[in-house]
Scaffold this motif. Structure first.
Motif, short mmCIF file in Angstrom:
data_model
loop_
_atom_site.label_atom_id
_atom_site.label_comp_id
_atom_site.label_asym_id
_atom_site.label_seq_id
_atom_site.Cartn_x
_atom_site.Cartn_y
_atom_site.Cartn_z
N GLU A 1 -32.26 -37.30 72.82
CA GLU A 1 -33.59 -36.78 73.20
C GLU A 1 -33.85 -36.98 74.69
O GLU A 1 -34.49 -36.15 75.35
CB GLU A 1 -34.69 -37.49 72.38
N LEU A 2 -33.35 -38.09 75.23
CA LEU A 2 -33.55 -38.39 76.65
C LEU A 2 -32.78 -37.39 77.52
O LEU A 2 -33.28 -36.92 78.55
CB LEU A 2 -33.08 -39.82 76.94
N GLU B 1 -31.88 -34.34 76.62
CA GLU B 1 -32.55 -33.04 76.48
C GLU B 1 -33.80 -32.97 77.34
O GLU B 1 -34.10 -31.95 77.96
CB GLU B 1 -32.89 -32.78 75.01
N GLN B 2 -34.53 -34.07 77.39
CA GLN B 2 -35.75 -34.14 78.21
C GLN B 2 -35.39 -33.96 79.69
O GLN B 2 -36.07 -33.23 80.43
CB GLN B 2 -36.46 -35.48 78.00
N GLU C 1 -34.42 -30.26 80.44
CA GLU C 1 -35.59 -29.38 80.50
C GLU C 1 -36.39 -29.60 81.78
O GLU C 1 -36.85 -28.64 82.42
CB GLU C 1 -36.49 -29.62 79.27
N GLU C 2 -36.55 -30.86 82.17
CA GLU C 2 -37.30 -31.16 83.40
C GLU C 2 -36.55 -30.63 84.62
O GLU C 2 -37.16 -30.12 85.57
CB GLU C 2 -37.52 -32.67 83.53
#
Length: 303
Positions: free
Chosen positions: A249-250, A252-253, A256-257
Motif C-alpha cells: 500500500e505504501l 502504491e501511495q 500515485e503521489e
C-alpha cells in the motif's frame, strides 16, 4: 609556440591575495550575468548580441559566431579564412553552451571526461535545434605537431553537422588557439587545484562527475514527461529497515503521489518510511547527445 609553456603561472596565481581573487571572481560573475542577459534578450528577437545583425543573416566579410548557426546563404568556403585565424576557443565554447542550454539545459551538452578519448585533451559535443557542434583537442594538437606543414602551432579541431549531415569536418581546419586560450590552458595544466574552469549558464552533463553537485541535482529533480529527452536517468534501491518489509500500500501511495506531483518515488518513500535505506545512482539520460569522435580517436577503457 606557446609563450606561457615555460612560465611559472602557478607561482603567479599563488602570489595573488585571496581578497583580490574573491573581488575579481565577483566582478567576473557580474559581467557574465550582464553579457548573458544581452545574449538571451537578443535571441528572443532573433538578434545576434555580438554583431547586432539578425541571427539568420549572413554577410560575407563580416564573420561572427552566429555563422555557426548556419544562417541562410553561408557555405563551407566562407569559413576557410575565418578559421585560419584565432577566434577564441573558450569564447566559442561558451557561445555553444549558451545556445544549447536555451533549448534544453544541461542535456544538450556532453562534456563527460569519462567519455573523452584517451588520446584527447578535451572533447565536447553540443546540440542546438537541428545543429550539432563538436570539439576535439588531441594532446599533440594542444602543443602543435612539430615539423608538420599543417598544424605545427597549437590548435583545435571542430565539426559541425546540420540535420545529421556533416557540414564542416574535424580535419577541414586546424584552428589556432588565441593568446588568451594558451594562457588559460597552461594555467589549468599547471595549477588544476588552484584554478577551476567554470561554465556560467553553460553547464553540461559533466556536472555529474563532480560529487559535490550530486546532492544538489538530486534535490532539484522532477519526473520527466518524456524519458527520451530527460537529462538524467536515475536508479534507486529502497531497502526496508532491518526486520521489516515495505507494505504494498505504501508503494502504491508513493507511485500515485509521484504521478500527481512529478516528485521522484524515492523521495516520497523517504518521507513515508524515514528509516528506509535508499541508494540512488544518477546517470546521463537518453536525451544527452553521444560524444562525437574524430576519426582515430578511441574512447578510453572503463575501469
Amino acid at each position: 609556440m606557446n609563450p606561457y609553456k615555460d612560465k611559472d603561472l602557478r607561482k603567479f596565481i599563488e602570489s595573488i591575495p585571496q581578497e583580490e581573487v574573491d573581488r575579481q571572481t565577483c566582478l567576473q560573475e557580474e559581467n557574465n550575468a550582464r553579457v548573458y542577459k544581452e545574449f538571451t534578450d537578443g535571441l528572443k528577437i532573433n538578434k545576434c548580441f555580438l554583431c547586432g545583425g539578425q541571427m539568420n543573416s549572413f554577410v560575407e566579410g563580416r564573420p561572427c559566431f552566429h555563422w555557426f548557426t548556419y544562417p541562410t546563404g553561408i557555405k563551407k568556403k566562407h569559413f576557410e579564412n575565418y578559421l585560419k585565424n584565432p577566434i577564441g576557443f573558450f569564447q566559442l565554447d561558451s557561445y555553444f553552451r549558451w545556445l544549447a542550454n536555451t533549448e534544453k539545459p544541461i542535456a544538450n551538452i556532453n562534456d563527460l571526461k569519462d567519455e573523452t578519448s584517451s588520446t584527447s585533451y578535451l572533447e565536447t559535443t553540443y546540440k542546438y535545434k537541428n545543429i550539432e557542434w563538436a570539439f576535439s583537442i588531441g594532446h599533440t594538437d594542444k602543443e602543435g605537431h612539430p615539423n608538420a606543414q599543417v598544424g605545427s602551432i597549437p590548435h583545435y579541431h571542430f565539426q559541425m553537422k546540420i540535420d545529421d549531415r556533416i557540414f564542416l569536418k574535424f580535419n577541414d581546419f586546424h584552428i589556432p588557439f588565441s593568446d588568451s586560450d594558451l594562457f588559460t590552458i597552461t594555467l589549468l595544466d599547471q595549477a588544476p587545484d588552484k584554478v577551476k574552469l567554470g561554465h556560467s549558464y553553460g553547464q553540461g552533463i559533466g556536472i555529474l562527475e563532480d560529487e559535490e553537485n550530486l546532492e544538489i541535482i538530486d534535490g532539484a529533480m522532477k519526473v520527466a514527461d518524456d524519458f527520451e529527452t530527460a537529462p538524467f536517468h536515475t536508479q534507486s534501491i529502497i531497502q526496508a529497515p532491518e526486520g521489516q518489509t515495505i507494505p504494498t500500500e505504501l508503494i502504491e501511495q508513493a507511485i500515485e503521489e509521484s504521478k500527481r506531483t512529478k516528485e521522484p518515488i524515492r523521495k516520497i518513500m523517504k518521507r513515508l518510511l524515514p528509516d528506509a535505506k535508499i541508494i540512488t545512482q544518477i546517470n546521463p539520460g537518453e536525451g544527452v547527445p553521444k560524444m562525437t569522435k574524430r576519426s582515430g580517436k578511441k574512447k578510453k577503457n572503463a575501469l
